[in-house]
Design a protein around this motif. Structure first.
Motif, PDB file in Angstrom:
ATOM      1  N   THR A 151      29.965  19.925 -12.150  1.00  0.00           N
ATOM      2  CA  THR A 151      30.871  19.433 -13.187  1.00  0.00           C
ATOM      3  C   THR A 151      31.263  17.969 -12.967  1.00  0.00           C
ATOM      4  O   THR A 151      31.865  17.359 -13.847  1.00  0.00           O
ATOM      5  N   VAL A 152      30.938  17.428 -11.806  1.00  0.00           N
ATOM      6  CA  VAL A 152      31.200  16.018 -11.514  1.00  0.00           C
ATOM      7  C   VAL A 152      29.948  15.256 -11.958  1.00  0.00           C
ATOM      8  O   VAL A 152      28.992  15.104 -11.204  1.00  0.00           O
ATOM      9  N   ARG A 153      29.976  14.811 -13.208  1.00  0.00           N
ATOM     10  CA  ARG A 153      28.772  14.272 -13.847  1.00  0.00           C
ATOM     11  C   ARG A 153      28.077  13.163 -13.055  1.00  0.00           C
ATOM     12  O   ARG A 153      26.853  13.214 -12.889  1.00  0.00           O
ATOM     13  N   PRO A 154      28.774  12.142 -12.557  1.00  0.00           N
ATOM     14  CA  PRO A 154      28.058  11.094 -11.810  1.00  0.00           C
ATOM     15  C   PRO A 154      27.348  11.644 -10.567  1.00  0.00           C
ATOM     16  O   PRO A 154      26.219  11.262 -10.279  1.00  0.00           O
ATOM     17  N   ALA A 155      27.995  12.552  -9.871  1.00  0.00           N
ATOM     18  CA  ALA A 155      27.387  13.134  -8.669  1.00  0.00           C
ATOM     19  C   ALA A 155      26.193  14.000  -9.045  1.00  0.00           C
ATOM     20  O   ALA A 155      25.125  13.933  -8.417  1.00  0.00           O
ATOM     21  N   MET A 156      26.355  14.822 -10.069  1.00  0.00           N
ATOM     22  CA  MET A 156      25.273  15.712 -10.480  1.00  0.00           C
ATOM     23  C   MET A 156      24.059  14.915 -10.940  1.00  0.00           C
ATOM     24  O   MET A 156      22.930  15.165 -10.501  1.00  0.00           O
ATOM     25  N   LEU A 157      24.273  13.924 -11.803  1.00  0.00           N
ATOM     26  CA  LEU A 157      23.153  13.127 -12.301  1.00  0.00           C
ATOM     27  C   LEU A 157      22.470  12.348 -11.185  1.00  0.00           C
ATOM     28  O   LEU A 157      21.237  12.265 -11.140  1.00  0.00           O
ATOM     29  N   THR A 158      23.248  11.781 -10.296  1.00  0.00           N
ATOM     30  CA  THR A 158      22.679  11.029  -9.172  1.00  0.00           C
ATOM     31  C   THR A 158      21.793  11.924  -8.322  1.00  0.00           C
ATOM     32  O   THR A 158      20.653  11.563  -7.998  1.00  0.00           O
ATOM     33  N   HIS A 159      22.299  13.090  -7.960  1.00  0.00           N
ATOM     34  CA  HIS A 159      21.530  14.005  -7.117  1.00  0.00           C
ATOM     35  C   HIS A 159      20.262  14.485  -7.818  1.00  0.00           C
ATOM     36  O   HIS A 159      19.182  14.488  -7.215  1.00  0.00           O
ATOM     37  N   VAL A 160      20.381  14.885  -9.063  1.00  0.00           N
ATOM     38  CA  VAL A 160      19.219  15.425  -9.788  1.00  0.00           C
ATOM     39  C   VAL A 160      18.165  14.339 -10.023  1.00  0.00           C
ATOM     40  O   VAL A 160      16.970  14.556  -9.756  1.00  0.00           O
ATOM     41  N   LEU A 161      18.566  13.177 -10.487  1.00  0.00           N
ATOM     42  CA  LEU A 161      17.598  12.122 -10.788  1.00  0.00           C
ATOM     43  C   LEU A 161      16.928  11.576  -9.530  1.00  0.00           C
ATOM     44  O   LEU A 161      15.707  11.375  -9.507  1.00  0.00           O
ATOM     45  N   ILE A 162      17.701  11.355  -8.476  1.00  0.00           N
ATOM     46  CA  ILE A 162      17.094  10.890  -7.226  1.00  0.00           C
ATOM     47  C   ILE A 162      16.229  11.996  -6.625  1.00  0.00           C
ATOM     48  O   ILE A 162      15.175  11.724  -6.051  1.00  0.00           O
ATOM     49  N   GLY A 163      16.639  13.246  -6.780  1.00  0.00           N
ATOM     50  CA  GLY A 163      15.827  14.361  -6.306  1.00  0.00           C
ATOM     51  C   GLY A 163      14.479  14.413  -6.994  1.00  0.00           C
ATOM     52  O   GLY A 163      13.431  14.562  -6.339  1.00  0.00           O
ATOM     53  N   ALA A 221       0.829  -1.207   0.000  1.00  0.00           N
ATOM     54  CA  ALA A 221       0.000   0.000   0.000  1.00  0.00           C
ATOM     55  C   ALA A 221       0.865   1.259   0.000  1.00  0.00           C
ATOM     56  O   ALA A 221       0.471   2.291  -0.537  1.00  0.00           O
ATOM     57  N   TYR A 222       2.032   1.171   0.606  1.00  0.00           N
ATOM     58  CA  TYR A 222       2.932   2.324   0.709  1.00  0.00           C
ATOM     59  C   TYR A 222       4.172   2.127  -0.159  1.00  0.00           C
ATOM     60  O   TYR A 222       5.280   2.440   0.241  1.00  0.00           O
ATOM     61  N   TRP A 223       3.965   1.627  -1.375  1.00  0.00           N
ATOM     62  CA  TRP A 223       5.086   1.307  -2.249  1.00  0.00           C
ATOM     63  C   TRP A 223       5.927   2.529  -2.580  1.00  0.00           C
ATOM     64  O   TRP A 223       7.134   2.414  -2.770  1.00  0.00           O
ATOM     65  N   GLN A 224       5.319   3.720  -2.603  1.00  0.00           N
ATOM     66  CA  GLN A 224       6.086   4.926  -2.902  1.00  0.00           C
ATOM     67  C   GLN A 224       7.132   5.166  -1.805  1.00  0.00           C
ATOM     68  O   GLN A 224       8.262   5.566  -2.092  1.00  0.00           O
ATOM     69  N   ASP A 225       6.735   4.921  -0.553  1.00  0.00           N
ATOM     70  CA  ASP A 225       7.663   5.113   0.553  1.00  0.00           C
ATOM     71  C   ASP A 225       8.749   4.037   0.566  1.00  0.00           C
ATOM     72  O   ASP A 225       9.897   4.318   0.903  1.00  0.00           O
ATOM     73  N   VAL A 226       8.383   2.815   0.194  1.00  0.00           N
ATOM     74  CA  VAL A 226       9.386   1.748   0.084  1.00  0.00           C
ATOM     75  C   VAL A 226      10.424   2.138  -0.971  1.00  0.00           C
ATOM     76  O   VAL A 226      11.635   2.026  -0.747  1.00  0.00           O
ATOM     77  N   LEU A 227       9.944   2.630  -2.108  1.00  0.00           N
ATOM     78  CA  LEU A 227      10.859   3.047  -3.177  1.00  0.00           C
ATOM     79  C   LEU A 227      11.696   4.244  -2.741  1.00  0.00           C
ATOM     80  O   LEU A 227      12.903   4.298  -3.020  1.00  0.00           O
ATOM     81  N   ASN A 228      11.099   5.199  -2.024  1.00  0.00           N
ATOM     82  CA  ASN A 228      11.871   6.340  -1.520  1.00  0.00           C
ATOM     83  C   ASN A 228      12.936   5.884  -0.533  1.00  0.00           C
ATOM     84  O   ASN A 228      14.044   6.427  -0.510  1.00  0.00           O
ATOM     85  N   CYS A 229      12.630   4.886   0.279  1.00  0.00           N
ATOM     86  CA  CYS A 229      13.630   4.339   1.201  1.00  0.00           C
ATOM     87  C   CYS A 229      14.806   3.753   0.415  1.00  0.00           C
ATOM     88  O   CYS A 229      15.972   4.016   0.736  1.00  0.00           O
ATOM     89  N   LEU A 230      14.503   2.998  -0.622  1.00  0.00           N
ATOM     90  CA  LEU A 230      15.562   2.412  -1.452  1.00  0.00           C
ATOM     91  C   LEU A 230      16.375   3.493  -2.159  1.00  0.00           C
ATOM     92  O   LEU A 230      17.601   3.372  -2.281  1.00  0.00           O
ATOM     93  N   LEU A 231      15.708   4.556  -2.607  1.00  0.00           N
ATOM     94  CA  LEU A 231      16.427   5.677  -3.230  1.00  0.00           C
ATOM     95  C   LEU A 231      17.352   6.353  -2.221  1.00  0.00           C
ATOM     96  O   LEU A 231      18.486   6.717  -2.556  1.00  0.00           O
ATOM     97  N   GLY A 232      16.875   6.528  -0.989  1.00  0.00           N
ATOM     98  CA  GLY A 232      17.714   7.119   0.057  1.00  0.00           C
ATOM     99  C   GLY A 232      18.937   6.265   0.346  1.00  0.00           C
ATOM    100  O   GLY A 232      20.058   6.775   0.464  1.00  0.00           O
ATOM    101  N   LEU A 240       7.579  10.857  -5.913  1.00  0.00           N
ATOM    102  CA  LEU A 240       7.055   9.794  -5.056  1.00  0.00           C
ATOM    103  C   LEU A 240       6.459  10.337  -3.759  1.00  0.00           C
ATOM    104  O   LEU A 240       5.430   9.843  -3.291  1.00  0.00           O
ATOM    105  N   ALA A 241       7.077  11.347  -3.172  1.00  0.00           N
ATOM    106  CA  ALA A 241       6.559  11.911  -1.926  1.00  0.00           C
ATOM    107  C   ALA A 241       5.217  12.608  -2.153  1.00  0.00           C
ATOM    108  O   ALA A 241       4.289  12.454  -1.351  1.00  0.00           O
ATOM    109  N   ILE A 242       5.106  13.366  -3.234  1.00  0.00           N
ATOM    110  CA  ILE A 242       3.829  14.027  -3.526  1.00  0.00           C
ATOM    111  C   ILE A 242       2.756  12.980  -3.831  1.00  0.00           C
ATOM    112  O   ILE A 242       1.623  13.079  -3.354  1.00  0.00           O
ATOM    113  N   TRP A 243       3.113  11.968  -4.591  1.00  0.00           N
ATOM    114  CA  TRP A 243       2.178  10.898  -4.932  1.00  0.00           C
ATOM    115  C   TRP A 243       1.691  10.201  -3.660  1.00  0.00           C
ATOM    116  O   TRP A 243       0.492   9.975  -3.483  1.00  0.00           O
ATOM    117  N   SER A 244       2.614   9.859  -2.779  1.00  0.00           N
ATOM    118  CA  SER A 244       2.251   9.189  -1.531  1.00  0.00           C
ATOM    119  C   SER A 244       1.367  10.074  -0.667  1.00  0.00           C
ATOM    120  O   SER A 244       0.382   9.607  -0.071  1.00  0.00           O
TER     121      SER A 244
END
Length: 119
Positions: free
Chosen positions: A86-98, A9-20, A104-108
């Motif tokens: 300018t650190v592409r892996p860090a920038m992409l990780t932060h932006v995409l997970i953000g 029922a709270y799959w969005q929060d489970v996914l947010n936990c995994l993203l964290g 997911l938080a708004i959806w939940s």
């Protein structure tokens, strides 16, 4: 509600936990552990997102989701604010997970949160 039912029922929060958790470990996994600001941001914000998601699964409160929205928004802008865009892996990780965290938080919150009565 049984634990399995609650998790589905709270799959969005489970996914947010995994993203964290993923964000927390991303500096080592994606090779930007040497970038102090990017790594520290990933560790701190990733841990907070995971803890908030677990709290939302155990005892849902709207404020947990809205804090996750703010943290997700921070992740989106943090590469430029903290000068690691300018650190592409860090920038992409932060932006995409953000982005994923915000969505997911708004959806939940809209699915499980308290809603104002209609007028």
């Amino acid at each position: 509600m049984a634990n399995g039912t609650k998790l589905s029922a709270y799959w969005q929060d489970v996914l947010n936990c995994l993203l964290g958790i993923g964000l927390f470990f991303s500096p080592w996994a994606l090779g930007f552990a040497g970038e102090h600001f990017a790594a520290m941001n990933a560790h701190v914000i990733g841990a907070i997102i995971a803890v908030l998601a677990i709290a939302a699964i155990l005892a849902f409160q709207d404020w947990e989701e809205w804090i996750s929205v703010v943290l997700g928004a921070w992740l989106i802008v943090s590469p430029w604010v903290m000068s690691f865009s300018t650190v592409r892996p860090a920038m992409l990780t932060h932006v995409l997970i953000g982005i994923a965290t915000v969505v997911l938080a708004i959806w939940s919150s809209t699915e499980h949160g308290s809603h104002l009565p209609a007028r």
